[in-house]
Enzyme design. Structure first.
Site, mmCIF file in Angstrom:
data_model
loop_
_atom_site.group_PDB
_atom_site.id
_atom_site.type_symbol
_atom_site.label_atom_id
_atom_site.label_comp_id
_atom_site.label_asym_id
_atom_site.label_seq_id
_atom_site.Cartn_x
_atom_site.Cartn_y
_atom_site.Cartn_z
ATOM 1 N N ARG A 225 -7.791 -10.206 -5.419
ATOM 2 C CA ARG A 225 -7.148 -8.904 -5.575
ATOM 3 C C ARG A 225 -8.136 -7.823 -5.140
ATOM 4 N NH1 ARG A 225 -3.146 -11.136 -5.259
ATOM 5 N NH2 ARG A 225 -1.409 -11.325 -6.723
ATOM 6 N N HIS A 273 -3.895 -9.930 4.261
ATOM 7 C CA HIS A 273 -3.254 -10.543 3.097
ATOM 8 C C HIS A 273 -2.460 -11.792 3.500
ATOM 9 C CE1 HIS A 273 -1.827 -9.547 -1.235
ATOM 10 N NE2 HIS A 273 -1.845 -10.853 -1.023
#
Length: 310
Positions: A225, A273
């Site tokens: 994250r 991502h």
């Protein structure tokens, strides 16, 4: 009896998941009415992506569970209207994809592949890396993904230290836990892999102090994250060479803004991502199994601990 399942996600996800979900429900012997629209009071389950239009769960009074399409739940777990059981996605293909991405980039750093890519200049410059047994790796986060990645790296011969907030025993790893174990886990990490969830306790966990604890020349791989890392502190550590390189797949703001210094920094690799993506075919089977369990009165899989935030 027909089970009403609301698919609450984007139109793109609907086109991707409609057929696999229909097939998975049939394989599990379920008679399901699957739709993107239905009266809230008739919904039995919600297949959910946090960026959907559904943000108020109050009208879904009959709903037995909300089944998240993603592994991350940080943008939904604090929703006070969500009183139904919430299950996160644990998809075997997502796990395998994460293992492959992490292993690939750890090996890239370990073998110093970037060094050779930058020197295709006709000069015979020999640079022999150590073997894996001489390269300590630390994985922060020993959940489903972190444990799978740590085991894969240990299987390649790396001495792997795994850290978690609470004590865990994982065969083949050196495990540490809690605040007291974090410093030791960082101090040995020539390559640091971040696979922690985004919670109030993990925001900026990798700050200036944590970065200074790493060995000189350490490398960071973050597919976890974005908020785990203090961006300014990381840039400072990269500029002075204490951190040799950072490969980052997640960021505080996504897509990463064009003007962000990570894009142009010579010691940063940005990937968009892609480390772990839920695959519709396998994820649909996980969702169908949870619906089957709900209808059979069995415990749901992968329930989120609201107090812990994941």
């Amino acid at each position: 009896m027909t089970v009403n399942v609301l698919f609450a996600a984007t139109e793109e996800r609907w086109s991707e998941y409609r057929a696999p979900l229909t097939e998975a429900f049939a394989e599990h012997g379920l008679d399901v009415n699957l739709s993107t629209e239905m009266p809230p009071e008739e919904v039995d389950y919600i297949v959910y992506a946090p960026n959907s239009a559904v943000q108020d769960f109050t009208p879904y009074s009959r709903c037995k569970a909300v089944l998240n399409l993603w592994a991350g739940v940080e943008t939904i777990v604090g929703n006070t209207t969500l009183t139904q059981p919430l299950a996160r996605m644990v998809d075997p293909s997502l796990t395998q994809g994460m293992v492959e991405w992490v292993t690939g980039h750890v090996l890239r750093h370990h073998l110093n592949i970037d060094f050779f890519l930058a020197r295709q200049n006709g000069k015979w410059e020999r640079h022999v890396p150590p073997v894996a047994a001489e390269r300590p790796v630390t994985v922060l986060g020993l959940g489903e993904l972190g444990t799978a990645c740590a085991k894969a790296l240990a299987g390649l011969g790396f001495p792997v230290t795994g850290w978690s907030r609470r004590a865990k025993d994982v065969p083949g790893l050196t495990t540490r836990y809690g605040a007291g174990g974090l410093e030791a886990a960082l101090a040995s990490a020539e390559i640091l892999v971040l696979l922690l969830p985004d919670t109030p306790q993990t925001v900026n966990l990798i700050d200036a102090g944590a970065l200074a604890t790493l060995p000189e020349g350490a490398m960071i791989v973050n597919p976890g994250r974005g908020p785990l890392i203090d961006d300014d502190a990381l840039l400072a550590a990269l500029d002075r060479g204490h951190v040799a390189h950072a490969t980052l797949d997640v960021f505080r703001v996504e897509p990463l803004p064009h003007e962000h210094p990570f894009w142009s920094h010579p010691r940063v690799t940005v990937t968009p991502h892609i480390a772990s993506e839920t695959r519709a075919n396998t994820a649909s089977r996980v969702i169908a199994e949870n619906v089957r369990r709900g209808e059979a009165g069995e415990p749901f899989l992968h329930l989120v601990d609201r107090d812990q935030g994941y």
